[in-house]
Design a protein around this motif. Sequence first.
Motif, PDB file in Angstrom:
ATOM      1  N   ASP A  93       0.796  -1.226   0.000  1.00 48.81           N
ATOM      2  CA  ASP A  93       0.000   0.000   0.000  1.00 48.81           C
ATOM      3  C   ASP A  93       0.826   1.273   0.000  1.00 48.81           C
ATOM      4  O   ASP A  93       0.375   2.306  -0.471  1.00 48.81           O
ATOM      5  N   ASN A  94       2.020   1.243   0.561  1.00 46.70           N
ATOM      6  CA  ASN A  94       2.813   2.468   0.662  1.00 46.70           C
ATOM      7  C   ASN A  94       4.296   2.114   0.807  1.00 46.70           C
ATOM      8  O   ASN A  94       4.689   0.981   0.579  1.00 46.70           O
ATOM      9  N   ASP A  95       5.087   3.110   1.173  1.00 48.28           N
ATOM     10  CA  ASP A  95       6.530   2.930   1.240  1.00 48.28           C
ATOM     11  C   ASP A  95       7.013   2.378   2.581  1.00 48.28           C
ATOM     12  O   ASP A  95       8.205   2.192   2.771  1.00 48.28           O
ATOM     13  N   VAL A  96       6.102   2.154   3.513  1.00 52.06           N
ATOM     14  CA  VAL A  96       6.502   1.691   4.844  1.00 52.06           C
ATOM     15  C   VAL A  96       6.995   0.251   4.767  1.00 52.06           C
ATOM     16  O   VAL A  96       6.396  -0.593   4.095  1.00 52.06           O
ATOM     17  N   ASP A  97       8.084  -0.030   5.446  1.00 51.91           N
ATOM     18  CA  ASP A  97       8.644  -1.382   5.467  1.00 51.91           C
ATOM     19  C   ASP A  97       7.641  -2.369   6.056  1.00 51.91           C
ATOM     20  O   ASP A  97       6.923  -2.057   7.016  1.00 51.91           O
ATOM     21  N   GLN A  98       7.604  -3.563   5.491  1.00 52.00           N
ATOM     22  CA  GLN A  98       6.628  -4.575   5.909  1.00 52.00           C
ATOM     23  C   GLN A  98       6.761  -4.917   7.385  1.00 52.00           C
ATOM     24  O   GLN A  98       5.758  -5.064   8.097  1.00 52.00           O
ATOM     25  N   ARG A 195      19.888 -11.592  19.344  1.00 53.38           N
ATOM     26  CA  ARG A 195      18.695 -12.442  19.323  1.00 53.38           C
ATOM     27  C   ARG A 195      18.729 -13.460  20.454  1.00 53.38           C
ATOM     28  O   ARG A 195      17.716 -13.717  21.122  1.00 53.38           O
ATOM     29  N   GLU A 196      19.901 -14.047  20.697  1.00 53.55           N
ATOM     30  CA  GLU A 196      20.021 -15.029  21.777  1.00 53.55           C
ATOM     31  C   GLU A 196      19.758 -14.375  23.131  1.00 53.55           C
ATOM     32  O   GLU A 196      19.094 -14.966  23.998  1.00 53.55           O
ATOM     33  N   GLU A 197      20.248 -13.155  23.311  1.00 55.68           N
ATOM     34  CA  GLU A 197      20.023 -12.438  24.569  1.00 55.68           C
ATOM     35  C   GLU A 197      18.535 -12.152  24.769  1.00 55.68           C
ATOM     36  O   GLU A 197      18.007 -12.272  25.880  1.00 55.68           O
ATOM     37  N   LEU A 198      17.859 -11.761  23.701  1.00 48.87           N
ATOM     38  CA  LEU A 198      16.429 -11.468  23.798  1.00 48.87           C
ATOM     39  C   LEU A 198      15.633 -12.718  24.152  1.00 48.87           C
ATOM     40  O   LEU A 198      14.736 -12.683  25.010  1.00 48.87           O
ATOM     41  N   GLN A 199      15.968 -13.823  23.516  1.00 53.30           N
ATOM     42  CA  GLN A 199      15.256 -15.066  23.801  1.00 53.30           C
ATOM     43  C   GLN A 199      15.494 -15.516  25.238  1.00 53.30           C
ATOM     44  O   GLN A 199      14.562 -15.995  25.913  1.00 53.30           O
ATOM     45  N   ALA A 200      16.715 -15.341  25.721  1.00 53.25           N
ATOM     46  CA  ALA A 200      17.020 -15.716  27.103  1.00 53.25           C
ATOM     47  C   ALA A 200      16.261 -14.845  28.096  1.00 53.25           C
ATOM     48  O   ALA A 200      15.951 -15.285  29.214  1.00 53.25           O
ATOM     49  N   ALA A 201      15.931 -13.610  27.683  1.00 53.03           N
ATOM     50  CA  ALA A 201      15.194 -12.697  28.553  1.00 53.03           C
ATOM     51  C   ALA A 201      13.679 -12.859  28.422  1.00 53.03           C
ATOM     52  O   ALA A 201      12.920 -12.093  29.024  1.00 53.03           O
ATOM     53  N   GLY A 202      13.259 -13.877  27.663  1.00 52.07           N
ATOM     54  CA  GLY A 202      11.834 -14.164  27.577  1.00 52.07           C
ATOM     55  C   GLY A 202      11.108 -13.498  26.424  1.00 52.07           C
ATOM     56  O   GLY A 202       9.869 -13.483  26.396  1.00 52.07           O
ATOM     57  N   TYR A 203      11.850 -12.978  25.458  1.00 54.34           N
ATOM     58  CA  TYR A 203      11.224 -12.350  24.293  1.00 54.34           C
ATOM     59  C   TYR A 203      10.909 -13.412  23.234  1.00 54.34           C
ATOM     60  O   TYR A 203      11.747 -14.261  22.935  1.00 54.34           O
ATOM     61  N   GLY A 204       9.703 -13.342  22.690  1.00 51.85           N
ATOM     62  CA  GLY A 204       9.303 -14.262  21.645  1.00 51.85           C
ATOM     63  C   GLY A 204       9.447 -13.621  20.263  1.00 51.85           C
ATOM     64  O   GLY A 204       9.244 -12.409  20.096  1.00 51.85           O
ATOM     65  N   GLU A 205       9.791 -14.447  19.281  1.00 49.96           N
ATOM     66  CA  GLU A 205       9.956 -13.943  17.915  1.00 49.96           C
ATOM     67  C   GLU A 205       8.605 -13.792  17.227  1.00 49.96           C
ATOM     68  O   GLU A 205       7.760 -14.668  17.302  1.00 49.96           O
ATOM     69  N   VAL A 206       8.429 -12.673  16.540  1.00 50.88           N
ATOM     70  CA  VAL A 206       7.196 -12.437  15.782  1.00 50.88           C
ATOM     71  C   VAL A 206       7.426 -12.925  14.353  1.00 50.88           C
ATOM     72  O   VAL A 206       8.309 -12.423  13.652  1.00 50.88           O
ATOM     73  N   PRO A 207       6.663 -13.914  13.896  1.00 49.43           N
ATOM     74  CA  PRO A 207       6.862 -14.419  12.521  1.00 49.43           C
ATOM     75  C   PRO A 207       6.454 -13.386  11.490  1.00 49.43           C
ATOM     76  O   PRO A 207       5.721 -12.442  11.778  1.00 49.43           O
ATOM     77  N   LYS A 208       6.960 -13.580  10.280  1.00 44.66           N
ATOM     78  CA  LYS A 208       6.612 -12.672   9.196  1.00 44.66           C
ATOM     79  C   LYS A 208       5.171 -12.904   8.758  1.00 44.66           C
ATOM     80  O   LYS A 208       4.710 -14.034   8.682  1.00 44.66           O
ATOM     81  N   GLU A 209       4.502 -11.816   8.472  1.00 47.64           N
ATOM     82  CA  GLU A 209       3.123 -11.914   7.997  1.00 47.64           C
ATOM     83  C   GLU A 209       3.119 -12.265   6.518  1.00 47.64           C
ATOM     84  O   GLU A 209       4.026 -11.892   5.771  1.00 47.64           O
ATOM     85  N   PRO A 210       2.110 -12.985   6.070  1.00 46.49           N
ATOM     86  CA  PRO A 210       2.003 -13.276   4.628  1.00 46.49           C
ATOM     87  C   PRO A 210       1.783 -11.992   3.844  1.00 46.49           C
ATOM     88  O   PRO A 210       1.072 -11.092   4.307  1.00 46.49           O
ATOM     89  N   GLU A 211       2.389 -11.904   2.674  1.00 46.64           N
ATOM     90  CA  GLU A 211       2.254 -10.698   1.856  1.00 46.64           C
ATOM     91  C   GLU A 211       0.918 -10.689   1.129  1.00 46.64           C
ATOM     92  O   GLU A 211       0.365 -11.699   0.812  1.00 46.64           O
TER      93      GLU A 211
END
Length: 211
Positions: A93-98, A195-211
């Motif tokens: 829709d626009n120039d904003v990164d997905q 990324r490893e530090e974030l996961q160890a601190a309890g952060y979950g990865e957000v998967p990519k949305e379908p285009e």
Amino acid sequence: MTYSKATTMPDDDLARSPIRRVLVGCGVALLLIACALVVAFAFSEPQPDPRLTYPRIHGAGGVLPVGPNALMPSTTAQHRLYVDVDSDGPTRDNDVDQRLHTVAKLLNLYALAGVPNDKVHLVVLFYGRGVDLALSDKAYRRKFGHPNPNAPLIRQLRQANVKMVVCGQALGHQNFVTSNIRPGMTLALSALTAREELQAAGYGEVPKEPE
């Protein structure tokens, strides 16, 4: 001796011939206009969905209200998530990164659900081509010759306390240094270790949305 009669065109055919030419010309013109309208419609900017709402981040990541019985995120738990940004690909829709669009959507979703802002912890991890989005206005313009179209959204996300981490390895491979990244961003040794530090601190990865 007999003579054959000369073949002549009737007077009414002579009269109709110019009219036919005019009608054919009008038909071609109308066909060209119709083709132009189809092309213009196909390439026109899509209109935003009027049902979308932006309870926290304006102009990006719009969300739809749902019914009262929908499963909602907890309003008392701490929500810790990180979003990988490894490319500078815009949305349709626009120039904003997905991926930045996804960050905005997450903030709007939690706000729509009534989750307090201080219980939503988001980290954006820039690496690969995504490092381009983390460049300062000056560095970005020097590289691409125009302003960063994501800059306004990045400012909104920073104001919403989204933490932004830049891969030092990707930055260095592109011959940039710490002073070339946007103010308020954190430089990490690498995306791999961050990324490893974030996961160890309890952060979950957000998967990519379908285009």
